[in-house]
Design a protein around this motif. Structure first.
Motif, mmCIF file in Angstrom:
data_model
loop_
_atom_site.group_PDB
_atom_site.id
_atom_site.type_symbol
_atom_site.label_atom_id
_atom_site.label_comp_id
_atom_site.label_asym_id
_atom_site.label_seq_id
_atom_site.Cartn_x
_atom_site.Cartn_y
_atom_site.Cartn_z
ATOM 1 N N GLU A 22 -82.423 66.333 27.327
ATOM 2 C CA GLU A 22 -81.376 67.052 28.035
ATOM 3 C C GLU A 22 -81.539 68.550 27.785
ATOM 4 O O GLU A 22 -80.797 69.155 27.004
ATOM 5 C CB GLU A 22 -79.997 66.580 27.561
ATOM 6 C CG GLU A 22 -79.707 65.132 27.930
ATOM 7 C CD GLU A 22 -78.357 64.674 27.404
ATOM 8 O OE1 GLU A 22 -77.582 64.127 28.204
ATOM 9 O OE2 GLU A 22 -78.079 64.880 26.217
ATOM 10 N N SER B 280 -81.325 63.422 31.553
ATOM 11 C CA SER B 280 -80.333 63.820 32.541
ATOM 12 C C SER B 280 -80.784 65.056 33.289
ATOM 13 O O SER B 280 -80.005 65.661 33.998
ATOM 14 C CB SER B 280 -78.990 64.096 31.850
ATOM 15 O OG SER B 280 -79.152 65.131 30.930
ATOM 16 N N GLU B 281 -82.012 65.458 33.074
ATOM 17 C CA GLU B 281 -82.436 66.696 33.735
ATOM 18 C C GLU B 281 -82.840 66.441 35.171
ATOM 19 O O GLU B 281 -82.343 67.033 36.099
ATOM 20 C CB GLU B 281 -83.587 67.335 32.969
ATOM 21 C CG GLU B 281 -84.002 68.639 33.623
ATOM 22 C CD GLU B 281 -85.069 69.338 32.848
ATOM 23 O OE1 GLU B 281 -85.702 68.697 32.008
ATOM 24 O OE2 GLU B 281 -85.285 70.518 33.112
#
Length: 637
Positions: free
Chosen positions: A426, A392-393
């Motif tokens: 993440e 999700s970065e």
């Protein structure tokens, strides 16, 4: 000609999309993408999924060698900085560890304070003593070992799972600040037991929770946080609350309760587990707790807040000298180097704080559009929160991760998420926890410091550690985005000059004569008069016992409200005092800690037969013509 035009169109289309096919099959134009990445200047020429570079075994060996080097270096530095700072604090922990090694696992009969160190420093000392024996040298070896392991944990966190230049950038910031500390920080970071092991447990718990999911790491974090609270309630501020608040921030970022379930439950179960273990062990006869520490009043707290900004934090970062802690020989040039390091840490920390606040308020993670506006569709959220390890970065990383920024933008529009080829899944989770953790120790200092004494700066060691690691992670992130060559060269020059200043500052500390403890002089005096069993003020008692490996036993006493000397709650009080006749009383100068002095001694046992001044007045030793006894055992702070 038509076939060539078709290939060009395919490459142009791939440049616009930059991702594998969303149906899980390989994109028909993936080979051109790999060729295009291989030709990028300064990029990583490895294909995704390949390791490259040194083997895992070689990297592991290099890491072990580096860890040993850091611990050894800090041990040498500790001798010069804190050789005279070994005290009854560390000696009491050694006595606790000795009791554990002799079968008293729950310290039955001991009276201790809330920072009993039972599951923290006692464990480390017991392990060391089990290997080499009860040598006083461990009072310097163990703090260096714990500090070195904290530096290693900081390097692991600062790397963000990266390799190569980005990982080196973040790691060097951590090593520079923590392995080559300014003199004020060195006096606090390389001493024991001043919450350093609590910091180490907290860092290990953060690493265990880096994926934000349930599993073995989650269980390990529960154990570490719970054990930390059992041995030192400062773990609440250092680890438990930051983990819980990190879970809350994750919920706000994702707008989903599932996103923060693992850290929140880890903090809750650790707290409940620590309480349950304490209740059960107390029922089995474990050590008793004395009164809690007093808190600063409003006026003192406001003054502490002023000192925090103007003296404590600048001093702990080596920007200025601190009266009472010494300068270590540092001058303006060394202070200037530490100022540059402080500015780098402050910039990285503030960026991480801004990212946390913006993400929590807007419902976003780095690289993704806000949830609030519907930018991340249901499919995007489902992909981000699925049980698989999905990224999700979405920040553009160097080399193999160069095309992932575009992938993040597509994920925000509802595209399927896939795992990035390297780094943490993440990383914002650890960023947030470290930022929050840096505030807890500072708040503890404001609330708990009762006087302006720099001895209370020990509470701020954790703030320096957590803030520096958070900034190191931001530096790794910045470098992984392949900044312009001009910026990289400028950063390398500044980092090189600053690191040289850090090393020079440590060199000045080593160039000074190693500090020595005054206890050997006292020990020689007591041996010359065949005095082997006595009582004393806290700072003269347990350290003398440990320095002689039990050949001379000195037990701590304090004055009660009526002026009578009674047992101090830093040991197995009844077994140390009940029925024991003592030959002497020793205290520092003309009066020691807790009201231990000549007038109170006379009130308790009558006028002494002899009063000796030892080591030019550093100690006073009283003897009577008969043995004296301690009959009062009320636990007091």
């Amino acid at each position: 000609m038509g076939r060539r035009a078709g290939n060009v169109d395919a490459v142009l289309d791939l440049t616009r999309t930059g991702r594998p096919g969303t149906d899980g099959e390989a994109s028909p134009v993936k080979p051109p993408l790999q060729l295009r990445r291989a030709r990028r200047p300064g990029g990583d020429h490895r294909a995704p999924g390949t390791s490259g570079g040194p083997s895992r075994a070689a990297s592991g060996l290099l890491g072990v060698v580096g860890a040993v080097a850091v611990v050894t270096w800090l041990w040498v530095l500790t001798h010069h900085v804190n050789g005279a700072a070994v005290s009854s604090d560390g000696a009491t922990v050694m006595l606790e560890a000795d009791a554990v090694l002799h079968g008293n696992l729950v310290l039955h009969g001991w009276w201790l304070s809330l920072d009993s160190w039972w599951t923290l420093d006692v464990v480390v000392f017991a392990a060391a003593m089990g290997v080499v024996g009860s040598y006083p040298a461990l009072l310097l070896v163990v703090p260096a070992l714990v500090a070195g392991l904290a530096v290693v944990a900081g390097v692991v966190l600062a790397r963000r799972g990266q390799r190569g230049a980005p990982a080196w950038a973040g790691s060097l910031l951590v090593v520079g600040v923590l392995a080559f500390p300014g003199h004020p920080l060195a006096t606090q970071f390389l001493a024991s037991p001043w919450h350093q092991t609590t910091i180490l447990y907290a860092l290990a718990a953060f690493i265990a929770l880096r994926r934000g999911r349930f599993g073995l790491g989650w269980a390990l974090a529960v154990v570490l946080l719970g054990a930390g609270m059992l041995g030192d309630l400062m773990m609440v501020a250092y680890g438990t609350v930051p983990v819980a608040l990190g879970g809350v921030v994750a919920i706000l970022r994702r707008r989903s309760l599932r996103a923060g379930a693992a850290p929140l439950t880890a903090a809750a179960l650790a707290t409940a587990g620590a309480y349950l273990v304490r209740v059960l062990t107390a029922a089995l006869g474990a050590y008793r707790l004395g009164p809690t520490n007093p808190r600063a009043g409003v006026t003192e707290a406001l003054h502490n807040l002023h000192l925090l900004v103007t003296l404590a934090l600048p001093g702990m970062w080596g920007v200025r000298s601190v009266s009472g802690l010494g300068s270590g020989g540092a001058g303006p040039a060394i202070h200037a180097a530490h100022l540059v390091g402080f500015c780098a840490v402050a910039a990285g920390f503030l960026f991480a704080l801004w990212s946390l606040l913006r993400g929590a308020l807007a419902g976003r993670v780095p690289g993704e559009s806000a949830v609030a506006g519907g930018a991340t569709g249901g499919a995007g959220r489902a992909g981000a929160e699925s049980g698989t390890a999905r990224s999700s970065e979405g920040i553009g990383r160097a080399g193999t991760e160069g095309g992932w920024a575009a992938g993040t933008r597509r994920r925000a529009a509802g595209a399927r998420s896939v795992r990035p080829p390297a780094g943490e899944a993440e990383p914002w989770r650890l960023d947030d926890i470290l930022v929050i953790a840096a505030f807890g120790p500072a708040l503890s200092y404001v609330v708990l410091a009762l006087t302006p004494s720099p001895a209370y700066f020990r509470y701020l060691t954790a703030t320096v550690v957590f803030a520096t690691i958070a900034a190191g992670r931001m530096l790794t992130r910045w470098w992984s985005q392949t900044p312009a060559a001009t910026w990289r060269r400028a950063a390398e020059v500044v980092a090189g000059v600053t690191l040289a200043g850090f090393v020079a500052g440590s060199g000045l500390q080593l160039a000074r004569p190693a500090a020595t403890s005054p206890e050997p002089t006292l020990v020689s005096f007591l041996r010359s008069r065949h005095l082997s069993v006595g009582v004393g003020d806290y700072w003269a008692a347990s350290i003398t016992t440990v320095e002689t490996r039990g050949a001379i036993r000195v037990r701590p006493v304090v004055a009660d409200p009526s002026g009578q000397l009674e047992a101090y709650n830093k040991g197995p009080v009844r077994s140390w005092f009940a029925g024991v006749g003592f030959q002497f009383l020793v205290f520092h100068g003309n009066g020691g800690y807790g009201g231990v002095d000549l007038p109170h001694a006379e009130k308790t046992w009558g006028p002494p037969a002899h009063v000796y001044s030892v080591d030019h007045g550093a100690y006073t030793v009283l003897t009577w013509s008969h043995l004296v006894h301690v009959t009062r055992y009320a636990p007091r702070r």
